[in-house]
Design a protein around this motif. Structure first.
Motif, PDB file in Angstrom:
ATOM      1  N   THR A  92      38.754  20.401  40.475  1.00  0.00           N
ATOM      2  CA  THR A  92      38.485  21.815  40.729  1.00  0.00           C
ATOM      3  C   THR A  92      39.333  22.330  41.885  1.00  0.00           C
ATOM      4  O   THR A  92      39.896  21.558  42.655  1.00  0.00           O
ATOM      5  CB  THR A  92      36.996  22.056  41.079  1.00  0.00           C
ATOM      6  OG1 THR A  92      36.706  21.443  42.352  1.00  0.00           O
ATOM      7  CG2 THR A  92      36.081  21.473  40.019  1.00  0.00           C
TER       8      THR A  92
ATOM      9  N   ASP B 293      37.945  24.758  44.117  1.00  0.00           N
ATOM     10  CA  ASP B 293      36.957  25.636  44.761  1.00  0.00           C
ATOM     11  C   ASP B 293      36.363  25.074  46.040  1.00  0.00           C
ATOM     12  O   ASP B 293      35.327  25.541  46.508  1.00  0.00           O
ATOM     13  CB  ASP B 293      35.829  25.958  43.773  1.00  0.00           C
ATOM     14  CG  ASP B 293      35.076  24.721  43.286  1.00  0.00           C
ATOM     15  OD1 ASP B 293      35.505  23.587  43.609  1.00  0.00           O
ATOM     16  OD2 ASP B 293      34.070  24.884  42.575  1.00  0.00           O
TER      17      ASP B 293
ATOM     18  N   PRO C 179      45.637  24.553  45.181  1.00  0.00           N
ATOM     19  CA  PRO C 179      45.325  25.703  44.327  1.00  0.00           C
ATOM     20  C   PRO C 179      45.157  25.287  42.868  1.00  0.00           C
ATOM     21  O   PRO C 179      45.996  24.583  42.311  1.00  0.00           O
ATOM     22  CB  PRO C 179      46.550  26.608  44.500  1.00  0.00           C
ATOM     23  CG  PRO C 179      47.154  26.200  45.803  1.00  0.00           C
ATOM     24  CD  PRO C 179      46.895  24.733  45.922  1.00  0.00           C
ATOM     25  N   MET C 180      44.035  25.711  42.269  1.00  0.00           N
ATOM     26  CA  MET C 180      43.744  25.399  40.870  1.00  0.00           C
ATOM     27  C   MET C 180      42.725  26.396  40.377  1.00  0.00           C
ATOM     28  O   MET C 180      41.803  26.784  41.117  1.00  0.00           O
ATOM     29  CB  MET C 180      43.212  23.963  40.742  1.00  0.00           C
ATOM     30  CG  MET C 180      43.033  23.480  39.326  1.00  0.00           C
ATOM     31  SD  MET C 180      42.514  21.745  39.288  1.00  0.00           S
ATOM     32  CE  MET C 180      42.326  21.503  37.530  1.00  0.00           C
ATOM     33  N   GLU C 181      42.856  26.833  39.141  1.00  0.00           N
ATOM     34  CA  GLU C 181      41.997  27.886  38.605  1.00  0.00           C
ATOM     35  C   GLU C 181      40.565  27.429  38.361  1.00  0.00           C
ATOM     36  O   GLU C 181      39.643  28.229  38.394  1.00  0.00           O
ATOM     37  CB  GLU C 181      42.579  28.414  37.284  1.00  0.00           C
ATOM     38  CG  GLU C 181      43.808  29.288  37.456  1.00  0.00           C
ATOM     39  CD  GLU C 181      43.499  30.604  38.153  1.00  0.00           C
ATOM     40  OE1 GLU C 181      42.397  31.148  37.947  1.00  0.00           O
ATOM     41  OE2 GLU C 181      44.346  31.075  38.925  1.00  0.00           O
TER      42      GLU C 181
ATOM     43  N   LYS D 130      36.845  26.124  38.545  1.00  0.00           N
ATOM     44  CA  LYS D 130      35.782  26.171  39.552  1.00  0.00           C
ATOM     45  C   LYS D 130      34.482  25.704  38.935  1.00  0.00           C
ATOM     46  O   LYS D 130      34.204  25.956  37.757  1.00  0.00           O
ATOM     47  CB  LYS D 130      35.614  27.592  40.104  1.00  0.00           C
ATOM     48  CG  LYS D 130      36.859  28.160  40.768  1.00  0.00           C
ATOM     49  CD  LYS D 130      36.656  29.619  41.151  1.00  0.00           C
ATOM     50  CE  LYS D 130      37.871  30.173  41.876  1.00  0.00           C
ATOM     51  NZ  LYS D 130      39.108  30.104  41.034  1.00  0.00           N
TER      52      LYS D 130
ATOM     53  N   SER E  56      31.748  28.149  36.646  1.00  0.00           N
ATOM     54  CA  SER E  56      32.429  29.256  35.964  1.00  0.00           C
ATOM     55  C   SER E  56      32.652  28.976  34.489  1.00  0.00           C
ATOM     56  O   SER E  56      33.429  29.648  33.828  1.00  0.00           O
ATOM     57  CB  SER E  56      33.764  29.558  36.646  1.00  0.00           C
ATOM     58  OG  SER E  56      33.559  30.038  37.960  1.00  0.00           O
TER      59      SER E  56
ATOM     60  N   GLN F 191      37.135  28.361  31.146  1.00  0.00           N
ATOM     61  CA  GLN F 191      38.308  28.350  32.002  1.00  0.00           C
ATOM     62  C   GLN F 191      39.422  27.572  31.308  1.00  0.00           C
ATOM     63  O   GLN F 191      39.163  26.752  30.429  1.00  0.00           O
ATOM     64  CB  GLN F 191      37.970  27.690  33.343  1.00  0.00           C
ATOM     65  CG  GLN F 191      36.730  28.281  34.014  1.00  0.00           C
ATOM     66  CD  GLN F 191      36.344  27.532  35.272  1.00  0.00           C
ATOM     67  OE1 GLN F 191      36.968  27.680  36.320  1.00  0.00           O
ATOM     68  NE2 GLN F 191      35.303  26.720  35.191  1.00  0.00           N
TER      69      GLN F 191
ATOM     70  N   GLU G 104      42.505  24.909  31.808  1.00  0.00           N
ATOM     71  CA  GLU G 104      42.810  23.819  32.740  1.00  0.00           C
ATOM     72  C   GLU G 104      44.236  23.308  32.559  1.00  0.00           C
ATOM     73  O   GLU G 104      44.634  22.941  31.460  1.00  0.00           O
ATOM     74  CB  GLU G 104      41.827  22.667  32.509  1.00  0.00           C
ATOM     75  CG  GLU G 104      42.166  21.398  33.257  1.00  0.00           C
ATOM     76  CD  GLU G 104      41.575  20.160  32.599  1.00  0.00           C
ATOM     77  OE1 GLU G 104      41.978  19.060  33.002  1.00  0.00           O
ATOM     78  OE2 GLU G 104      40.733  20.301  31.688  1.00  0.00           O
TER      79      GLU G 104
END
Length: 327
Positions: free
Chosen positions: A222, A224, A230-232, A234, A237, A270, A272
């Motif tokens: 993750t 978060d 940085p990575m989308e 979380k 979510s 999401q 990945e």
């Protein structure tokens, strides 16, 4: 769902020694599938037969966990060890382990170590409370394996435990088995072995089954937590649908199936992209001439530590997506 996760994470299942977790899963699914077999490597394969001429679909989650193996016992009874899978020295210090026979120990490092930056597994040991080598040899043997301890707890919708990689995926598959209506498709639920050592079980199982398509369910990193890369993805979510990792570029057919299903059910999801690592889909998709494969991921903090953390809602939503996608 939490009670199921709690049961599965308690079971012993270090890579290569998955008998305990295999028995626990069989107990959970034996009344909900048509056939249960175990192959030569130890993969647990549960079949739900279709009622028509549908597709042959393989759903995989690895049931093994990282751990350690005793390699040497010194004169004072302290145990040196090597890793089984991706064991981090920094995450291991001060942790407790339990051997397959129930003997417990504490992991620490040599007092002569001057700098934690030079911490290596070769500079660490397990204290099992023995006073001599002979005492220790009565408790464990060279080659004995142990998993880390870390009981499952739930707070504010988040589950923390050891071995959520990938007992959370196993729980998703078990819950999917229970939730499935009748379908034309022939569904193979495979709880694989030795994923942490190189995706070994998935490769042999996929060769045996040769499905029309496959979906692996595993955890993913993750972006978060404080100071993370940085990575989308979380926690909380929604499940993540994998685009790629270092072992696979997911097949567009499988990725579209998962995305379209999530949209149909109005479930948040999401996307990945993982720069490093892989999972069972990486072995499945290059087996037996090629198999369309993809991954539905559970976002997980602190992967390969005794305090892995996932969102209960992400797991529950993954069950809904998977159940609808394969029916």
């Amino acid at each position: 769902m939490f009670n199921l996760v709690n049961k599965l994470t308690k079971a012993f299942g270090v890579s290569g020694s998955e008998g305990g977790i295999r028995d626990a899963i069989i107990e959970e699914i034996k009344d909900s599938v048509d056939e249960i077999t175990t192959d030569v490597l130890g993969n647990l394969i549960a079949l739900k037969k279709g009622k028509g001429n549908g597709k042959k679909i393989m759903l995989a989650a690895h049931m093994d966990e990282i751990g350690v193996m005793a390699t040497y016992i010194d004169d004072k009874g302290f145990v040196r060890f090597s890793n089984i899978g991706g064991v981090s020295p920094s995450c291991s210090v001060g942790q407790r382990v339990v051997f397959q026979n129930g003997v417990r120990g504490s992991v620490f490092y040599e007092e002569k170590l001057q700098d934690l930056r030079s911490l290596k597994l070769s500079k660490m040991y397990i204290d099992i409370g023995a006073g001599t080598r002979e005492d220790a040899q009565k408790m464990i043997a060279i080659g004995s394996v142990a998993c880390f301890e870390g009981a499952a707890v739930m707070q504010n919708g988040m589950i923390t435990s050891k071995a959520l990689d990938d007992r959370s995926g196993c729980a998703v598959l078990v819950s999917t088995i229970r939730a499935l209506p009748e379908t034309d498709n022939e569904l193979y639920f495979v709880f694989t072995v030795q994923e942490e050592l190189g995706l070994r079980g998935a490769r042999t199982a996929a060769y045996q089954i040769q499905p029309d398509l496959a979906v692996a369910v595993d955890v993913t990193l993750t972006g978060d937590t404080p100071g993370c890369n940085p990575m989308e993805v979380k926690c909380g979510s929604g499940p993540a649908i994998k685009i790629k990792d270092s072992s696979i570029i997911c097949h567009p057919q499988v990725r579209s199936l998962l995305e379209d299903t999530a949209k149909k059910l109005n479930i948040p999801y999401q996307l990945e992209i993982l720069d490093r690592g892989g999972n069972d889909s990486g072995a499945i998709h290059i087996t037996a001439g090629g198999i369309p494969a993809g991954t539905l991921s559970i976002p997980c903090r602190y992967v390969h530590s005794p305090c892995e953390t996932v969102s209960l809602s992400d797991m529950e939503q993954a069950v809904r997506i998977l159940t609808c996608a394969v029916t």
